[in-house]
Design an enzyme around this catalytic site. Structure first.
Site, PDB file in Angstrom:
ATOM      1  N   SER A  78       0.797  -1.217   0.042  1.00 46.62           N
ATOM      2  CA  SER A  78       0.141  -0.060   0.054  1.00 46.62           C
ATOM      3  C   SER A  78       0.829   1.194   0.117  1.00 46.62           C
ATOM      4  O   SER A  78       2.099   1.236   0.260  1.00 46.62           O
ATOM      5  CB  SER A  78      -1.008  -0.098   1.079  1.00 46.62           C
ATOM      6  N   TYR A  96      -1.718  -0.641  10.513  1.00 45.10           N
ATOM      7  CA  TYR A  96      -1.705  -0.980   8.909  1.00 45.10           C
ATOM      8  C   TYR A  96      -0.577  -0.492   8.283  1.00 45.10           C
ATOM      9  O   TYR A  96       0.213  -1.467   7.520  1.00 45.10           O
ATOM     10  CB  TYR A  96      -3.181  -0.431   8.381  1.00 45.10           C
TER      11      TYR A  96
END
Length: 265
Positions: A163, A176
């Site tokens: 990501s 995350y």
């Protein structure tokens, strides 16, 4: 539980495409980026092994893959179970005969500030985003090395879906982001360990993508006011993954970041 057809099922298989004769295993394949990637790789000639928890979703996707003329094995599993995650790799090889491409796409999110976070949610994210990637990759490497040595392309591929959060840290996204930084570090270490033996390791870092994971309001807040209609689609990331794994054997695309044009950070 294993369902679906394997490559010996009698399905008509097209001989064309740069991944012809190859098998790709895609985790988190029941929706979003995983599902789109499965279709994109099928269109490049690969046979597929699909892994996720939702069998009905996988069966629907398998039907789509077979319409592309490819065979497809469905492997239902909760990849938080380490033993099951590793077994899925072996099941894929047993069902499909080989393994040439591994796409580690399964993952989870845990939005929220660390001081207010849910430790159980953290564990789920750590399990899926880090431990599963580590275990499936290790289990797959002997098969990928074999494919690189004697396969039709002379190369094999691991693609880990990370990501932009693995490069850019923001408040309320710390856990995350930490997992995606870990994916980048693991991927680079693994790349250095196996690239000399013909296994390419790549990381793809999507920006805001409209998927089931990003429907949560806290996750969507990461879009910082960018209208959802301007976000990426799963197919945008799938095209990038297909590009990475269809390069000639002498060329390795090790890192790709794909943001919406309107995303500033």
């Amino acid at each position: 539980m294993n369902t679906g057809n394997d490559r010996n099922s009698g399905e008509a298989v097209s001989p064309y495409g740069p991944l012809s004769g190859c098998v790709a295993l895609v985790t988190g394949a029941s929706s979003g980026i995983g599902a789109a990637t499965a279709v994109a790789l099928a269109r490049q000639g690969a046979d597929l092994a699909l892994v996720a928890r939702r069998t009905e979703r996988l069966e629907d996707l398998a039907a789509t893959v077979r319409k592309e003329g490819r065979s497809c094995a469905v492997l239902a599993a909760d990849l938080r179970d380490t033993a099951r995650a590793r077994q899925c790799v072996e099941d894929a090889v047993e069902r499909c005969g080989r393994l040439d491409v591994l796409v580690n796409n399964a993952g989870a999110v845990a939005p929220g500030r660390i001081e207010e976070g849910d430790p159980e949610g953290w564990e789920r994210v750590l399990d899926l985003n880090v431990k599963t990637v580590l275990h499936t990759s290790q289990q797959a490497l002997p098969h990928l090395l074999r494919a690189a040595s004697d396969g039709p392309r002379g190369v094999a591929d691991v693609v880990n879906v990370s990501s932009v959060a693995g490069r850019v840290v923001r408040p309320a996204n710390g856990v995350y982001s930490a997992t995606k930084h870990a994916v980048g570090a693991m991927s680079e270490a693994m790349r250095q360990e196996v690239t000399g033996r013909g296994v390419r390791v790549g990381v793809i870092e999507p920006g805001m993508v409209a998927t089931e994971l990003t429907t949560d309001s806290a996750v969507a807040a990461a879009g910082r006011g960018m209208p959802r209609e301007l976000w990426l689609h799963p197919e945008d990331i799938a095209r990038a993954i297909a590009f990475m794994v269809t390069q000639p054997s002498h060329a390795a695309v090790n890192e790709v970041m794909v943001r919406p044009t309107a995303q500033e950070h």
